[in-house]
Design an enzyme around this catalytic site. Structure first.
Site, PDB file in Angstrom:
ATOM      1  N   GLU A  88      -4.146   4.113  -8.188  1.00  0.00           N
ATOM      2  CA  GLU A  88      -5.406   4.704  -7.712  1.00  0.00           C
ATOM      3  C   GLU A  88      -5.493   6.159  -8.143  1.00  0.00           C
ATOM      4  O   GLU A  88      -4.610   6.961  -7.817  1.00  0.00           O
ATOM      5  CB  GLU A  88      -5.518   4.603  -6.178  1.00  0.00           C
ATOM      6  CG  GLU A  88      -6.856   5.178  -5.721  1.00  0.00           C
ATOM      7  CD  GLU A  88      -7.013   5.324  -4.211  1.00  0.00           C
ATOM      8  OE1 GLU A  88      -6.253   4.708  -3.451  1.00  0.00           O
ATOM      9  OE2 GLU A  88      -7.905   6.095  -3.831  1.00  0.00           O
ATOM     10  N   HIS A 105      -0.691  10.867  -1.859  1.00  0.00           N
ATOM     11  CA  HIS A 105      -2.023  10.502  -1.386  1.00  0.00           C
ATOM     12  C   HIS A 105      -2.867  11.705  -0.958  1.00  0.00           C
ATOM     13  O   HIS A 105      -4.002  11.869  -1.374  1.00  0.00           O
ATOM     14  CB  HIS A 105      -1.893   9.526  -0.203  1.00  0.00           C
ATOM     15  CG  HIS A 105      -3.201   9.169   0.428  1.00  0.00           C
ATOM     16  ND1 HIS A 105      -3.790   9.937   1.419  1.00  0.00           N
ATOM     17  CD2 HIS A 105      -4.047   8.136   0.196  1.00  0.00           C
ATOM     18  CE1 HIS A 105      -4.934   9.382   1.769  1.00  0.00           C
ATOM     19  NE2 HIS A 105      -5.108   8.289   1.055  1.00  0.00           N
ATOM     20  N   HIS A 147       0.836  -1.208   0.000  1.00  0.00           N
ATOM     21  CA  HIS A 147       0.000   0.000   0.000  1.00  0.00           C
ATOM     22  C   HIS A 147       0.868   1.254   0.000  1.00  0.00           C
ATOM     23  O   HIS A 147       1.774   1.381   0.815  1.00  0.00           O
ATOM     24  CB  HIS A 147      -0.870  -0.029   1.259  1.00  0.00           C
ATOM     25  CG  HIS A 147      -1.821   1.102   1.390  1.00  0.00           C
ATOM     26  ND1 HIS A 147      -1.847   1.916   2.495  1.00  0.00           N
ATOM     27  CD2 HIS A 147      -2.796   1.558   0.565  1.00  0.00           C
ATOM     28  CE1 HIS A 147      -2.806   2.812   2.367  1.00  0.00           C
ATOM     29  NE2 HIS A 147      -3.394   2.626   1.197  1.00  0.00           N
ATOM     30  N   GLU A 150       0.510  -0.710  -4.687  1.00  0.00           N
ATOM     31  CA  GLU A 150      -0.611   0.231  -4.883  1.00  0.00           C
ATOM     32  C   GLU A 150      -0.049   1.620  -4.655  1.00  0.00           C
ATOM     33  O   GLU A 150       0.693   1.840  -3.678  1.00  0.00           O
ATOM     34  CB  GLU A 150      -1.734  -0.072  -3.890  1.00  0.00           C
ATOM     35  CG  GLU A 150      -2.998   0.748  -4.091  1.00  0.00           C
ATOM     36  CD  GLU A 150      -3.083   2.033  -3.268  1.00  0.00           C
ATOM     37  OE1 GLU A 150      -4.081   2.751  -3.383  1.00  0.00           O
ATOM     38  OE2 GLU A 150      -2.136   2.340  -2.489  1.00  0.00           O
TER      39      GLU A 150
HETATM   40  O1  G3P Z   1      -6.506   1.494  -3.026  1.00  0.00           O
HETATM   41  C1  G3P Z   1      -6.774   1.124  -1.721  1.00  0.00           C
HETATM   42  C2  G3P Z   1      -6.486   2.227  -0.734  1.00  0.00           C
HETATM   43  O2  G3P Z   1      -5.280   2.838  -1.051  1.00  0.00           O
HETATM   44  C3  G3P Z   1      -7.570   3.242  -0.671  1.00  0.00           C
HETATM   45  O3  G3P Z   1      -7.425   4.149   0.364  1.00  0.00           O
HETATM   46  O4  G3P Z   1      -6.933   6.376   1.220  1.00  0.00           O
HETATM   47  O5  G3P Z   1      -5.186   4.621   1.321  1.00  0.00           O
HETATM   48  O6  G3P Z   1      -5.790   5.635  -0.861  1.00  0.00           O
HETATM   49  P1  G3P Z   1      -6.282   5.228   0.514  1.00  0.00           P
HETATM   50 MG    MG Z   2      -4.705   4.440  -2.307  1.00  0.00          MG
END
Ligand code: G3P
Ligand code: MG
Length: 241
Positions: free
Chosen positions: A110, A50, A8, A35
């Site tokens: 994302e 992010h 992540h 990700e």
């Molecule tokens: O893609 C899954 C996750 O990353 C979504 O939440 O806020 O960490 O981008 P966030």
């Molecule tokens: Mg994310």
């Protein structure tokens, strides 16, 4: 190769989130997936970050959408995490694709849309960067909480896998997944039920959960059919079959 774990934000416990250092650490762990989040700088460069602002993850401040790429590049995006990462910068999507191209790693990109962001422009710029990079489309999976963005990406990059993000799987999940000809459904692991998991899997979609940092909390989820777990702590899952 660890195929069912995604780092992540590039591995947010291993290195400053969404940086090249994190991506290298994820690759060293032999993970199949990372990700990362992307949004546009003031001059339209897809940047890997992010938050809406640079405040938490750098020595600067202000909204990403108000800062030019040249300004973003000046910031120290690593010291907040650990002094050892003082040289880290916010990478561009283009830089990430270049770094990842010779690796085998797959990228869940994302599309991060904050209030007031231009969805159309983000999709267009991301499409442009991906096309220019020559990065293999089959190693990409694009996701977003924003359904409109996913519909646009379907038009622009039809051969790249698409996932719809929710916290809790939406009541109209089938409709939404069909509308974007989705590959995957993504939800928070805490809100997934066994019944939802069964339904999504029976409908033929991949099921992806975030952000599970404690393997003990998701032991059941694997039995329910979860295909990929997105985590800040991939190092805790290395013993997994
Ligand atoms: O893609 C899954 C996750 O990353 C979504 O939440 O806020 O960490 O981008 P966030
Ligand atoms: Mg994310």
């Amino acid at each position: 190769m660890i195929t069912r774990i995604a780092a992540h934000r590039g591995g947010a416990s291993l290195a400053p989130e969404n940086t090249l250092a994190g991506i290298h650490k994820a690759a060293e762990l032999d993970l199949s997936w990372i990700e990362i989040d992307t949004q546009l700088s003031a001059d339209g460069v897809p940047v890997i970050i992010h938050d809406k602002t640079v405040d938490r993850c750098s020595n600067g401040n202000g909204a990403v959408a108000d800062l030019h790429w040249s300004e973003l590049q000046q910031l120290d995006a690593g010291s907040w995490f650990d002094q050892a990462f003082a040289d880290e910068k916010f990478p561009s999507l283009s830089q990430v694709l270049t770094i990842c191209q010779p690796l085998t790693i797959q990228i869940n990109l994302e599309l991060k849309i904050h209030n007031g962001d231009d969805i159309n422009k983000l999709c267009e710029q991301v499409t442009r960067v991906i096309e220019q990079s020559g990065f293999p489309h089959q190693r990409l999976l694009i996701s977003s909480f924003n359904h409109q963005a996913m519909q646009q990406i379907k038009q622009q990059l039809p051969d790249i896998r698409r996932g719809q993000l929710w916290e809790t799987i939406s009541d109209d999940w089938q409709e939404q997944l069909q509308a974007i000809d989705a590959y995957s459904a993504h939800c928070h692991y805490r809100f997934l039920t066994k019944q939802q998991a069964n339904q999504v899997k029976q409908a033929g979609y991949q099921l992806i959960c975030y952000t599970a940092n404690n393997p003990d909390e998701v032991r059941e989820h694997w039995h329910w059919g979860v295909d990929l777990m997105i985590t800040d702590t991939p190092q805790r899952y290395l013993e997994m079959p």
